[in-house]
Design an enzyme around this catalytic site. Structure first.
Site, PDB file in Angstrom:
ATOM      1  N   GLY A  57       0.833  -1.202   0.000  1.00  0.00           N
ATOM      2  CA  GLY A  57       0.000   0.000   0.000  1.00  0.00           C
ATOM      3  C   GLY A  57       0.861   1.242   0.000  1.00  0.00           C
ATOM      4  O   GLY A  57       2.027   1.190   0.389  1.00  0.00           O
ATOM      5  N   CYS A  59       5.044  -6.492   1.653  1.00  0.00           N
ATOM      6  CA  CYS A  59       5.429  -5.083   1.816  1.00  0.00           C
ATOM      7  C   CYS A  59       4.613  -4.435   2.945  1.00  0.00           C
ATOM      8  O   CYS A  59       4.752  -4.825   4.102  1.00  0.00           O
ATOM      9  CB  CYS A  59       5.276  -4.380   0.465  1.00  0.00           C
ATOM     10  SG  CYS A  59       6.043  -2.777   0.379  1.00  0.00           S
ATOM     11  N   TYR A  60       3.701  -3.508   2.638  1.00  0.00           N
ATOM     12  CA  TYR A  60       2.859  -2.892   3.671  1.00  0.00           C
ATOM     13  C   TYR A  60       2.147  -3.977   4.486  1.00  0.00           C
ATOM     14  O   TYR A  60       2.027  -3.877   5.705  1.00  0.00           O
ATOM     15  CB  TYR A  60       1.831  -1.986   2.989  1.00  0.00           C
ATOM     16  CG  TYR A  60       0.900  -1.247   3.920  1.00  0.00           C
ATOM     17  CD1 TYR A  60       1.165   0.064   4.297  1.00  0.00           C
ATOM     18  CD2 TYR A  60      -0.267  -1.848   4.416  1.00  0.00           C
ATOM     19  CE1 TYR A  60       0.308   0.755   5.131  1.00  0.00           C
ATOM     20  CE2 TYR A  60      -1.126  -1.164   5.253  1.00  0.00           C
ATOM     21  CZ  TYR A  60      -0.839   0.138   5.607  1.00  0.00           C
ATOM     22  OH  TYR A  60      -1.690   0.822   6.444  1.00  0.00           O
ATOM     23  N   HIS A 120       8.242  -7.869  -3.723  1.00  0.00           N
ATOM     24  CA  HIS A 120       6.953  -8.150  -4.369  1.00  0.00           C
ATOM     25  C   HIS A 120       7.011  -9.425  -5.218  1.00  0.00           C
ATOM     26  O   HIS A 120       7.439  -9.363  -6.377  1.00  0.00           O
ATOM     27  CB  HIS A 120       6.535  -6.951  -5.226  1.00  0.00           C
ATOM     28  CG  HIS A 120       6.146  -5.774  -4.397  1.00  0.00           C
ATOM     29  ND1 HIS A 120       4.865  -5.560  -3.957  1.00  0.00           N
ATOM     30  CD2 HIS A 120       6.896  -4.778  -3.864  1.00  0.00           C
ATOM     31  CE1 HIS A 120       4.824  -4.476  -3.210  1.00  0.00           C
ATOM     32  NE2 HIS A 120       6.045  -3.971  -3.130  1.00  0.00           N
ATOM     33  N   GLU A 178       4.643 -10.819  -6.630  1.00  0.00           N
ATOM     34  CA  GLU A 178       3.617 -10.776  -7.679  1.00  0.00           C
ATOM     35  C   GLU A 178       4.108 -10.163  -8.982  1.00  0.00           C
ATOM     36  O   GLU A 178       3.461 -10.281 -10.010  1.00  0.00           O
ATOM     37  CB  GLU A 178       2.368 -10.022  -7.176  1.00  0.00           C
ATOM     38  CG  GLU A 178       2.536  -8.531  -6.898  1.00  0.00           C
ATOM     39  CD  GLU A 178       3.090  -8.226  -5.511  1.00  0.00           C
ATOM     40  OE1 GLU A 178       3.831  -9.063  -4.967  1.00  0.00           O
ATOM     41  OE2 GLU A 178       2.810  -7.132  -4.998  1.00  0.00           O
ATOM     42  N   GLY A 189      -5.412  -0.085 -30.996  1.00  0.00           N
ATOM     43  CA  GLY A 189      -4.533  -0.785 -30.068  1.00  0.00           C
ATOM     44  C   GLY A 189      -5.133  -2.124 -29.678  1.00  0.00           C
ATOM     45  O   GLY A 189      -6.289  -2.433 -30.015  1.00  0.00           O
ATOM     46  N   VAL A 190      -4.337  -2.904 -28.943  1.00  0.00           N
ATOM     47  CA  VAL A 190      -4.761  -4.249 -28.571  1.00  0.00           C
ATOM     48  C   VAL A 190      -6.050  -4.208 -27.730  1.00  0.00           C
ATOM     49  O   VAL A 190      -7.008  -4.937 -28.007  1.00  0.00           O
ATOM     50  CB  VAL A 190      -3.662  -4.934 -27.712  1.00  0.00           C
ATOM     51  CG1 VAL A 190      -3.955  -6.401 -27.539  1.00  0.00           C
ATOM     52  CG2 VAL A 190      -2.289  -4.711 -28.299  1.00  0.00           C
ATOM     53  N   ASP A 191      -6.061  -3.335 -26.719  1.00  0.00           N
ATOM     54  CA  ASP A 191      -7.173  -3.365 -25.758  1.00  0.00           C
ATOM     55  C   ASP A 191      -8.516  -3.049 -26.408  1.00  0.00           C
ATOM     56  O   ASP A 191      -9.495  -3.767 -26.211  1.00  0.00           O
ATOM     57  CB  ASP A 191      -6.936  -2.368 -24.620  1.00  0.00           C
ATOM     58  CG  ASP A 191      -5.567  -2.529 -24.005  1.00  0.00           C
ATOM     59  OD1 ASP A 191      -5.006  -3.626 -24.140  1.00  0.00           O
ATOM     60  OD2 ASP A 191      -5.066  -1.571 -23.397  1.00  0.00           O
ATOM     61  N   LYS A 228      -2.524  -6.609 -19.815  1.00  0.00           N
ATOM     62  CA  LYS A 228      -2.259  -6.694 -21.252  1.00  0.00           C
ATOM     63  C   LYS A 228      -2.029  -8.127 -21.740  1.00  0.00           C
ATOM     64  O   LYS A 228      -2.546  -8.531 -22.769  1.00  0.00           O
ATOM     65  CB  LYS A 228      -1.041  -5.821 -21.556  1.00  0.00           C
ATOM     66  CG  LYS A 228      -0.754  -5.621 -22.999  1.00  0.00           C
ATOM     67  CD  LYS A 228      -1.709  -4.661 -23.668  1.00  0.00           C
ATOM     68  CE  LYS A 228      -1.318  -3.233 -23.435  1.00  0.00           C
ATOM     69  NZ  LYS A 228      -2.284  -2.261 -23.848  1.00  0.00           N
TER      70      LYS A 228
END
Ligand code: XMP
Length: 600
Positions: free
Chosen positions: A54, A81-82, A168, A170, A223-225, A371
């Site tokens: 956080g 972390c936090y 991290h 993740e 774009g891709v999105d 993405k």
């Protein structure tokens, strides 16, 4: 279904934790700690609990917290972390603010055998982003890993199955992050039952339910999105219920509008219209130089243009929802969750759009994805490879790649240069411009240091860049001068508006880089390659610097600067230096964090 709870304390990567768990086949639910009425009761049905990072300090008065009763549940717990600092404080250990912080790459050393680290080598790379750290452990805990700058990089109470990591796991740049989650899932004994096909099925039924009898008016960029979002909406609602509008805002790449229009048509998108509104956008941006203001103005004009188009097409606004290809990083960086800090306002997250979301007037079928997952959905929907594999391009386009500088005089300390020379035998200078960064889950707006050296030893340069940013809070980026290794006496910056001639120059520079990437077969070797224009120069005559920002990433939440061949860099530099008005070419050698991918 077995599931894991992710308590979201507002970290940039909280959602990514849930994503990682789902990729390992286990359902993960994100919960906002402040919204839990009786946390111990509500968390009872989960196999394990993860406490996220956080932006705040657990030492702060208003810092988000969690009821200590959750420790009585005897569920396996992982604080990140936090999240780790919070449980340390709750269990009567100590947390302190230390030095400048630690951002980006660090070397993790595992000290003892732990179930969390099964199958992980003794030393590996871990990604850090923190200002505070644990300095004293609660009773029952032991230290299981350290880094050079952080003694308690990982801790555990093996009897209670409570684990904490300061880094991290993740983010993909933590080499064995996935393995750590696999190990944690093993500890929780959660069974696997989640897949991407299941996501698609659920999302299609969500879309049908949200849209009901209405239709969708989608802003597409090529774009891709937005292409994947459009295809998914088409699949869920049928072709006649969706209309695509591509807006040329005058900040696109060279010949981009025509190219995109052609490739979308070729991919089978039929209900599609392209309009040129560049005059409108450029007029609105004429006097705007602040990065955040630029982003807000662009977002607002997009909305105006969309409303105007609805009118022109005689579509009843009450019957049409606004479709957007928003993905998760757009939301989190725009402070889209309760505890998160704002890093930058993405064009599809301006306040006017947020007000429309509240009224259920917007549909964003990819809003929970990253993405790489969007690309996976694109493949499942059989979109052509060239559309799916395009480099990402931000909605505000070149608007956020042309820095306007500041009208006031920026005072910067040049003692940094002498320390840099003493410690690393490398010459450098702080540049008088600022750019956006993300440090410890918060936004930073600080200076780059430019290095002047003939060395292209990128591993060493990476070390120097990490050292500079961790040591000096006023620095959040490091660039390498590509056209000269001689340090100029001074560097000046001036205030330049977003004019048509600057946009043309940015376009030409971008075109040179892209052509070279394709001809040298490097396009697929980098994830994204922003080319930035900044009003910094060393001579009497005002000029511009071109900054190359090639990066590698998986989902844009973290990134490494890309290591490109010397021959490519030399060729591109030579061509860029020939452009009228270009005085220097720099290569951005900062990772994310501490810098963001784009400069604004
Ligand atoms: P940063 O610069 O925040 O960017 O590290 C992360 C990714 O998001 C893209 N980006 C945007 N995309 N609208 C978008 O659609 C925006 O306003 C925007 N700002 C940044 C950026 O290019 C990178 O891929």
């Amino acid at each position: 279904m077995d599931k894991i709870a992710v308590l979201d304390f507002g970290g940039q990567y909280a959602h990514l934790i849930a994503n990682r768990i789902r990729r390992l086949g286990v359902l993960a639910e994100i919960l906002i700690p402040q919204n839990l009425v009786d946390p111990a009761e509500e968390l009872k049905t989960f196999c394990g609990i993860i406490l996220s990072g956080g932006p705040q300090s657990v030492l702060g008065e208003d810092a988000p917290t969690i009821d200590s009763a959750i420790f009585e549940l005897k569920k396996p717990m992982l604080g990140i972390c936090y999240g780790m600092q919070l449980f340390v404080k709750k269990l009567e250990g100590k947390v302190k603010k230390v030095g400048g912080g630690e951002f980006g790459k660090s070397k993790l050393k595992i000290l003892t055998k732990s179930k969390l680290f099964t199958g992980i080598p003794k030393t590996s790379v871990a990604w850090m982003s923190h200002g505070d750290e644990v300095v004293e452990l609660p009773a029952g805990f032991e230290k299981i890993a350290s880094t050079e700058d952080c003694e308690f990089a990982a801790i555990e109470d093996s009897a209670k199955q409570i684990f904490g990591v300061q880094f991290h796991p993740e983010v993909v740049h933590t080499k064995f992050g996935e393995k750590i989650f696999k190990n944690f899932l093993k500890i929780t004994r959660a069974k696997k039952s989640w897949t991407m096909d299941q996501f698609l099925k659920t999302e299609i039924s969500h879309i049908k339910k949200q849209v009901g009898k209405r239709k969708v008016f989608m802003l597409v960029s090529g774009g891709v999105d937005s292409a994947v979002g459009f295809a998914l909406l088409e699949k869920a609602l049928g072709r006649k219920n969706i209309f695509g509008l591509m807006v040329d805002h005058g900040l696109l790449r060279k010949n981009e509008a025509e190219k995109v229009h052609k490739s979308l048509k070729k991919a089978g998108f039929k209900n599609l219209k392209i309009i040129n509104e560049s005059k409108h956008f450029l007029a609105a941006l004429k006097n705007i130089t602040d990065p955040e203001e630029k982003r807000r103005v662009i977002g607002r004009v997009f909305l105006k243009v969309q409303r105007k188009a609805l009118k022109r097409l005689r579509f009843n606004p009450r019957e049409w929802l606004l479709g957007q290809g928003t993905i998760y990083p757009d939301t989190i960086e725009s402070a889209g969750t309760v505890n998160a800090d704002k890093i930058k306002t993405h064009h599809n997250r301006v306040p006017e759009i947020e007000a429309m979301i509240e009224k259920n007037l917007v549909i964003e079928p990819l809003a929970q994805l990253y993405k790489d997952e969007v690309r996976e959905v694109g493949k499942k929907l059989k979109l052509p490879k060239n559309l799916i594999e395009r480099h990402p391009f931000p909605g505000p386009g070149l608007g956020v790649r042309i820095i306007c500088g500041e009208s006031k005089n920026l005072k910067i300390k040049n003692k940094i240069a002498s320390e840099l020379n003493r410690k690393w035998r490398t010459k450098g200078k702080v540049l008088p411009i600022r750019s956006v960064g993300v440090q410890g889950d918060s936004r930073s707006y600080a200076y780059p240091v430019a290095l002047f050296t003939a060395s292209r030893d990128f591993e060493k340069l990476d070390e120097i860049a990490i050292w500079l940013v961790n040591k000096y809070p006023e620095i959040n980026r490091v660039v390498l001068c590509l056209n000269s290794s001689k340090v100029p006496r001074t560097f000046q910056a001036c205030f330049m508006k977003l004019t048509c001639s600057r946009i043309d120059l940015a376009r030409e520079a971008d075109e040179i880089v892209n052509k070279a990437l394709i001809s040298k077969k490097l396009y697929s070797k980098v994830w994204q390659f922003p080319v930035v224009l900044a009003p910094v120069f060393e001579s009497e005559k005002e000029g511009e610097a071109v900054i190359l920002r090639p990066i590698n990433s998986e989902e844009a939440m973290t990134a490494n600067f890309a290591r490109l061949p010397k021959s490519f860099l030399n060729e591109v530099t030579k061509k860029l230096m020939k452009l009228d008005g270009v005085e220097n070419v720099f290569l951005d050698i900062t990772n994310k964090p501490p810098a963001t991918i784009e400069w604004e």
